[in-house]
Scaffold this motif. Structure first.
Motif, mmCIF file in Angstrom:
data_model
loop_
_atom_site.group_PDB
_atom_site.id
_atom_site.type_symbol
_atom_site.label_atom_id
_atom_site.label_comp_id
_atom_site.label_asym_id
_atom_site.label_seq_id
_atom_site.Cartn_x
_atom_site.Cartn_y
_atom_site.Cartn_z
ATOM 1 N N LEU A 1 0.774 -1.239 -0.178
ATOM 2 C CA LEU A 1 0.105 -0.092 -0.116
ATOM 3 C C LEU A 1 0.793 1.214 0.132
ATOM 4 N N LYS A 2 1.969 1.209 0.818
ATOM 5 C CA LYS A 2 2.948 2.445 0.865
ATOM 6 C C LYS A 2 4.206 1.824 0.674
ATOM 7 N N ASP A 3 4.403 0.606 1.261
ATOM 8 C CA ASP A 3 5.865 0.300 1.359
ATOM 9 C C ASP A 3 6.146 -0.486 -0.089
ATOM 10 N N PHE A 4 7.544 -0.717 -0.342
ATOM 11 C CA PHE A 4 8.013 -1.083 -1.520
ATOM 12 C C PHE A 4 9.530 -1.594 -1.475
ATOM 13 N N ILE A 5 9.938 -2.540 -2.397
ATOM 14 C CA ILE A 5 11.351 -2.853 -2.472
ATOM 15 C C ILE A 5 11.601 -2.918 -3.890
ATOM 16 N N ARG A 6 12.798 -2.421 -4.277
ATOM 17 C CA ARG A 6 13.148 -2.313 -5.534
ATOM 18 C C ARG A 6 14.722 -2.344 -5.850
ATOM 19 N N VAL A 7 15.013 -3.274 -6.711
ATOM 20 C CA VAL A 7 16.605 -3.352 -6.971
ATOM 21 C C VAL A 7 16.744 -3.008 -8.591
ATOM 22 N N GLU A 8 17.547 -2.156 -8.900
ATOM 23 C CA GLU A 8 17.680 -1.515 -10.468
ATOM 24 C C GLU A 8 19.042 -1.344 -10.804
ATOM 25 N N LEU A 9 19.275 -1.265 -12.043
ATOM 26 C CA LEU A 9 20.293 -0.710 -12.781
ATOM 27 C C LEU A 9 20.158 0.853 -12.966
ATOM 28 N N SER A 10 20.443 1.653 -12.199
ATOM 29 C CA SER A 10 20.062 3.135 -12.215
ATOM 30 C C SER A 10 20.737 3.801 -13.377
ATOM 31 N N SER A 11 22.054 3.571 -13.700
ATOM 32 C CA SER A 11 22.807 3.858 -14.726
ATOM 33 C C SER A 11 23.738 2.836 -15.222
ATOM 34 N N PRO A 12 24.837 2.956 -16.329
ATOM 35 C CA PRO A 12 25.389 1.831 -16.773
ATOM 36 C C PRO A 12 26.405 1.492 -15.881
ATOM 37 N N SER A 13 26.872 2.213 -14.729
ATOM 38 C CA SER A 13 27.815 1.790 -13.725
ATOM 39 C C SER A 13 27.113 1.773 -12.221
ATOM 40 N N VAL A 14 26.054 2.031 -11.815
ATOM 41 C CA VAL A 14 25.528 2.149 -10.675
ATOM 42 C C VAL A 14 24.164 1.110 -10.475
ATOM 43 N N VAL A 15 24.305 0.292 -9.332
ATOM 44 C CA VAL A 15 23.051 -0.690 -8.966
ATOM 45 C C VAL A 15 22.497 0.063 -7.787
ATOM 46 N N THR A 16 21.284 0.080 -7.777
ATOM 47 C CA THR A 16 20.477 0.830 -6.449
ATOM 48 C C THR A 16 19.476 -0.085 -6.003
ATOM 49 N N PHE A 17 19.628 -0.299 -4.746
ATOM 50 C CA PHE A 17 18.639 -0.799 -3.944
ATOM 51 C C PHE A 17 17.903 0.092 -3.317
ATOM 52 N N SER A 18 16.428 0.052 -3.258
ATOM 53 C CA SER A 18 15.786 1.100 -2.406
ATOM 54 C C SER A 18 14.388 0.396 -2.150
ATOM 55 N N PHE A 19 13.957 0.847 -0.609
ATOM 56 C CA PHE A 19 12.981 0.279 -0.117
ATOM 57 C C PHE A 19 12.411 1.113 0.748
ATOM 58 N N ASP A 20 11.074 1.068 1.308
ATOM 59 C CA ASP A 20 10.302 1.831 2.337
ATOM 60 C C ASP A 20 9.564 0.802 3.126
ATOM 61 N N VAL A 21 9.741 1.077 4.665
ATOM 62 C CA VAL A 21 9.130 0.230 5.527
ATOM 63 C C VAL A 21 8.239 0.986 6.257
ATOM 64 N N GLY A 22 7.975 2.234 5.981
ATOM 65 C CA GLY A 22 7.361 3.267 6.688
ATOM 66 C C GLY A 22 8.178 4.231 7.339
ATOM 67 N N ASN A 23 9.389 4.418 7.176
ATOM 68 C CA ASN A 23 10.283 5.261 7.606
ATOM 69 C C ASN A 23 10.701 6.212 6.771
ATOM 70 N N GLY A 24 10.176 6.184 5.386
ATOM 71 C CA GLY A 24 10.459 6.926 4.433
ATOM 72 C C GLY A 24 11.632 6.292 3.329
#
Length: 1161
Positions: free
Chosen positions: A713-736
């Protein structure tokens, strides 16, 4: 009042109510509103408790403007009369403004008050009752940590007891066991239940199954005893209204700035006295400080290493000191009494025997008493100990009770960073967020996990320290032997020991059982058959996971018979059969077709009598044989065999069930290719509430794309190649939203395979790409913990069908569960099963950690991170040493740990990241001998030596000023001219050692009595022999020294001859030595002296010992002894001082080498 230091709004509901929700709104026609607040509740209006959501968060979201109403539903209702709203944040352009509304209903209940000597007896109409099902529920509140709540017992020994013990609830329940068992073990649940607030208890029992719930925590268990029913016979002063004890506490919130200063009440003549109660989790903290007359003297009471220490500081450096109490940082209330009179100061803790400081003259208090810390202006009080974090109550000075309400109102004393009318202590180990049976310990604002002996590592012991399969060990460069594998990784199954046979092209996993020898059977019939049950080295769940994760499994069945049939020749019914892993009866004896009741000879059309499907069914007087290989995976392994036709004259059977053998790892090469940006694969919602780990390989030529995403509903988890040399792991458990990124120094969209692993747990999050440094982010101490996801898991894209991934993903695993990408890809447009290219598949083109690199017309093997050479990284790199040879290898290595920090890391999580992987092979006949030394510029070292008896010793000295840990994994003589390989893997405090070709069976690692003299003897003898395949983490220093002799990083002294250790060992065997089959000694050890703040071993000096290394070792031992002598007077330096250059010792004057590591070979 808004002028108060800590204002609040209190609501009196007039009677006890059950509150289910609260709502807030800003002040009418103003810019005043509260954006976040705490909610406290109380029955009496005196003792308050903070409301916390089910994940422990106490902060409520308030308003963002003056008009909107924000309602917060309570995840668990509270029954209370008083509510208190404590603002935390408000409109910075206005002030605090608050309108509140409370939702709920009336609540009434009968109560009984007990004084510790009273009881309430209840008699049923029947003298005795026997029940199969019971439901018992009650609510209680108490300020005592001990006491029996309920007890009943029967004539045959049944009993039920519910009691408070150390602030927890213990349930004793017995159904027909011995009446007075010496091992009465309770089931315990709850914590801090002596807080004067109501707690709910609910017990449900059906036969032997019991659920015990306290508040929102449930423990499920089975009762002991033979019975299924509870038989109970039921045969003071009790009041039916609750008394209101006035035990008002205050909470010291900050470990740096909290304090409470109180004046001396009516100065006593001839001394003073102080009494109070406290509770805390912290092992350090200042409880009390006071100046004394005659001046200058100071008395300090502090918690030190969980003990109470009373210190009297006089002029100069003179001081007197006593200790008392045992472990006072256990979260329980402890009472302290301090009396100064009659030329002595007496300290008493919890009515235990007193400790006394003798005085030369009478002392009196001067100025204020400081509790929990000191004000910045307090004389001679700063810098001695951290401030106290915890609760205090019942503070008496000179026998007068201090009124804390007057302190809060500014009428008495002074304070800073205190919460009044509440003890805001929290049990951070309830529930236990440490996984896999790890032990949880805590401080006031954090918890830590002890992973020792669990087989797991990490901040919450989430990650297995073992590989998931024999195939994975082979890819990491291992050879045949016994290994622990963890088939579900971070899942619940745990590790099991198997034999990995890597001598063939296929890697076989072998699991033995309890019946390895052939078994002879006679006199068995269908009425009285012979039955053999097979117990394997793994549990049933582990076996199922290993079989299902393998490409193919098989098990050989050998049946030698003489007049012993497998099938009845008249009706075809089986006379003997076996049971599969689920206990189902099976009567086929070979192949992979379970529906065909035949033996292998029938399938191969070579039975001795073609009228029968099995050789044994010919029923001849001569010996016959039916041998088959069972290969239908869903039925393996064989759990039981039943033989029923050996009861006739001359009838006999001899059978043998071989071990379970499996090969291949279905998950490693399970891949999918994504051709359209809008395409994706979807799977069920990721189960990742409290902890999760995700790992996979990818290759692509696209500059960006989402690997996977799961939303709630508000939380999420994501892993992505955000640029040719950068891997980004992002998530939100309710703390932003939290974001972790790893940037590679080379592009990641180079159409080569790259590894990604992301993890999130209650303490921290991390992400790793290939062998690049880990990135860490600590979780907030009191933030939300649960990741609440509801949508499907999208792989290769997102629900919005934007920013999709173009390329290949393989070996996708989450929480130990492998995803079948190929099967799902077969039915998804824009996605295909598998991945094109030479470096895809289980053919293992590159060996021993070699990396397969795609080329336009083929592939090459990158062996730069392997200790082996050759075109496929399978040729050993060996060097023969004599006493005059040495190689020094110096290089700069990046830190293995990089951190995103909002606050300093906890000691346990830092400790859990310290790790090394060391491997080498050797041939020598010399003893003692030094095989390997790894030393740092800050006096830590690792040493691997052969002792005078030829046994291998592993020395770990990781904490300056402490003695080294020394381990012997095997007592065998390894200086026998044969080839041996040693692998050392350390994760935190856990050491995992493999020693191959020892010629002995399994044994436990031993801790020998060793002295620095042993190390010096090994160094003085140097090393004469052959070393090969040397690996330290991802570096092969011996190989680099051979292939880069002109490099400024390599210095060679004496003759250095490339050799072949394997050939030398074979020639030694041909000269008369008996070769022994390879075994592996595996041990898991706890390093007792591991530095809590050690994140990496830096400034390394790796020594393959010659005479020049003796000086290094002697210097290390000398430094160790000198540090031990001076450790009492030297304060511990900052953790990063271990990276300081030791240039004076190693004569490294080049400024470029200020943080280099050196390898002496």
């Amino acid at each position: 009042m808004v002028t108060d230091q800590e204002p609040w709004l209190q609501v009196d509901l007039r009677e006890q109510m059950e509150v289910t929700a609260v709502a807030t709104q800003g002040r009418y026609d103003s810019w005043d509103w509260v954006s976040s607040y705490l909610l406290l509740y109380s029955d009496t209006g005196r003792a308050w408790k903070q409301y916390r959501h089910e994940d422990g968060v106490g902060r409520f979201v308030g308003n963002g403007n003056l008009e909107s109403v924000v309602q917060n539903k309570l995840s668990h209702p509270v029954r209370t009369r008083f509510l208190r709203f404590v603002p935390l944040d408000w409109n910075p352009s206005g002030w605090m403004g608050l309108r509140v509304e409370v939702y709920g209903c009336s609540y009434k209940s009968y109560v009984a008050d007990f004084d510790g000597r009273s009881s309430l007896l209840y008699r049923f109409n029947q003298k005795s009752m026997s029940t199969v099902k019971d439901v018992i529920s009650l609510r209680f509140k108490s300020h005592q940590a001990e006491g029996v709540l309920l007890h009943g017992e029967g004539q045959r020994g049944d009993y039920i007891t519910l009691e408070l013990h150390r602030g927890r609830l213990d349930l004793y329940l017995n159904l027909g066991e011995a009446r007075f068992s010496s091992h009465r073990v309770p089931v315990t649940v709850g914590s801090l239940l002596d807080d004067q607030h109501w707690h709910s208890v609910h017990i449900e029992r059906f036969n032997k199954q019991v659920n015990l719930t306290v508040d929102s925590y449930t423990q499920r268990f089975q009762t002991k005893g033979e019975g299924h029913s509870l038989e109970v016979d039921y045969e003071g002063n009790v009041t039916f209204s609750c008394s209101q004890p006035q035990l008002v506490a205050c909470t010291f919130v900050s470990s740096s700035s909290s304090f409470l200063s109180l004046p001396s009440a009516s100065p006593a003549v001839g001394g003073f006295s102080v009494r109070f109660q406290f509770r805390t989790w912290n092992p350090e903290g200042l409880l009390l400080s006071v100046q004394l007359n005659p001046d200058p003297q100071q008395l300090r009471l502090q918690i030190s290493n969980s003990w109470l220490r009373l210190t009297l500081h006089s002029s100069g450096r003179q001081k007197s000191e006593v200790s008392a109490g045992r472990r006072v940082s256990d979260g329980l209330w402890h009472s302290v009494s301090l009396d100064a009179r009659d030329l002595q100061i007496t300290l008493t803790v919890d009515n235990e025997p007193s400790s006394t400081i003798e005085l030369w003259e009478q002392v009196q208090s001067r100025g204020s008493f400081y509790f929990g810390g000191c004000a910045a202006t307090a004389p001679d009080c700063q810098g001695f100990a951290p401030a106290f974090q915890g609760c205090m109550r019942l503070i008496f000075i000179n026998s007068q009770l201090m009124n804390l309400s007057h302190v809060q109102q500014g009428l008495l004393g002074n304070y800073n960073e205190l919460q009044f009318d509440t003890c805001n202590i929290k049990d951070r180990c309830l529930p236990n967020l440490c996984e896999h049976g790890a032990r949880c310990s805590q401080m006031w604002s954090s918890f830590s996990c002890d992973c020792s002996g669990t087989g797991y590592a990490g901040a919450t012991c989430h990650n297995s320290i073992y590989e998931s399969s024999c195939e994975a060990y082979k890819l990491s460069g291992s050879s045949s032997g016994f290994y622990f594998i963890d088939p579900d990784g971070s899942g619940p199954l745990g590790p099991t020991q198997v034999y990995c046979n890597m001598t063939e092209k296929k890697v076989w996993t072998v699991l033995s059982h309890n019946s390895t020898a052939p078994v002879t059977v006679q006199t068995s019939s269908l009425q009285k058959p012979h039955v053999m049950i097979f117990n394997y080295s793994a549990s049933a769940k582990q076996l199922r996971a290993i079989v299902s994760g393998s490409e193919q499994c098989q098990q050989e069945v050998v049946y030698n018979c003489r007049k012993s049939r497998l099938f009845n020749t008249k009706d075809g019914s089986p006379l003997s059969w076996w049971l599969d892993r689920e206990g189902e009866k099976r009567s086929y004896w070979g192949g992979f077709l379970p529906g065909v009741q035949q033996c292998s000879c029938s399938l191969e059309e070579n039975c001795i009598d073609m009228n029968y499907f099995c050789n044994c069914d010919a029923d001849t007087d001569t010996w016959a044989n039916d041998t088959g290989v069972l290969s239908y995976k869903d039925h393996l392994p064989v759990s039981q065999i039943v033989i029923g036709d050996t009861d006739r004259m001359g009838s006999q059977a001899v059978y043998h069930i071989g071990p379970l053998r499996c090969y291949g790892d279905r998950s490693i090469w399970n891949a999918a290719s994504f051709y359209q940006e809008s395409s994706y694969l979807y799977f069920p919602t990721l189960q990742a509430e409290l902890a999760s780990d995700i790992s996979f390989y990818f290759k692509t030529s696209a500059p960006s794309g989402v690997f996977l995403e799961n939303q709630g509903l508000k939380d999420f988890i994501r892993v992505e190649l955000s640029s040719p040399s950068v891997v980004t792991f992002s998530f939100d458990v309710g703390n932003g939203a939290a974001v972790l990124s790893v940037k590679s120094h080379v592009p990641l969209n180079d159409r080569q395979w790259h590894y990604v692993r992301a993890e999130r747990n209650a303490k921290e999050a991390s992400v790793q790409v290939d062998q690049l440094p880990l990135r860490f982010l600590e979780a907030p101490a009191d933030g939300h913990l649960r990741l609440r996801l509801s949508s499907q898991l999208f792989v290769g894209g997102t629900a919005s069908q934007q920013r999709g991934f173009l390329g290949c993903i393989r070996s996708l695993t989450a929480n130990g569960v492998s995803f079948d990408l190929e099967e799902r890809a077969k039915m998804t447009p824009g996605v295909s099963a598998g991945c094109p290219g030479y470096c895809t598949g289980s053919s293992s083109l590159c060996h021993n950690r070699g990396r397969c690199v795609e080329k336009s017309n083929g592939y090459i093997c990158d062996c730069s991170q392997s200790a082996y050479g050759g075109t496929t990284c399978n040729q050993e790199v060996s060097v023969s040493f004599d006493r005059e040879s040495s190689v020094t290898y110096t290089f700069q290595e990046p830190f293995s740990v990089m951190q995103n920090r909002s606050s300093q890391a906890s000691t346990s999580s830092t400790d859990s990241r310290a790790r090394e992987d060391v491997a080498l092979s050797f041939v020598t006949s010399q003893r003692p001998a030094m095989l390997l030394t790894v030393s740092t510029f800050s006096q830590q070292y690792i040493a691997v030596i052969l002792a005078t008896n030829g046994s291998v010793q592993i020395w770990y000295h990781l904490q300056t000023g402490k003695k080294p840990d020394v381990f012997t994994p095997t007592p065998s003589n390894l200086a026998d001219g044969r080839l041996h390989r040693i692998r050392i893997h350390r994760v935190g405090k856990n050491l995992y050692v493999q020693v191959s070709n020892t010629g002995t069976g399994s044994s436990l690692c031993r801790l020998p009595v060793a002295t620095p003299k042993t190390l010096i003897q090994g160094a003085s003898k140097g090393f004469i022999g052959c070393l090969s395949s040397v690996q330290f983490n991802h570096v092969a220093p011996l190989k680099v020294a051979l292939t880069n002799r002109g490099s400024s990083l390599v210095t060679v002294r004496g003759p250095l001859v490339q050799s072949n250790c394997g050939a030398l060992a074979e020639s030694h065997t041909l000269q008369g030595k008996t070769s022994t089959s390879m075994t592996l000694m595996i041990c898991l050890l706890r390093l007792t002296n591991t530095r809590k703040d050690l994140a990496v071993i830096a400034g390394l000096c790796l020594v393959f010992i010659t005479v020049c290394a003796l000086a290094v070792v002697i210097r290390l031992v000398y430094q160790q002894r000198r540090a031990q002598r001076s450790s009492g007077s030297i304060k511990e330096e900052h953790r990063h001082s271990m990276y300081t250059d030791y240039r004076t010792e190693l004569h490294l004057h080049n400024p470029v080498r200020d943080s280099v590591k050196e390898y002496y070979i």
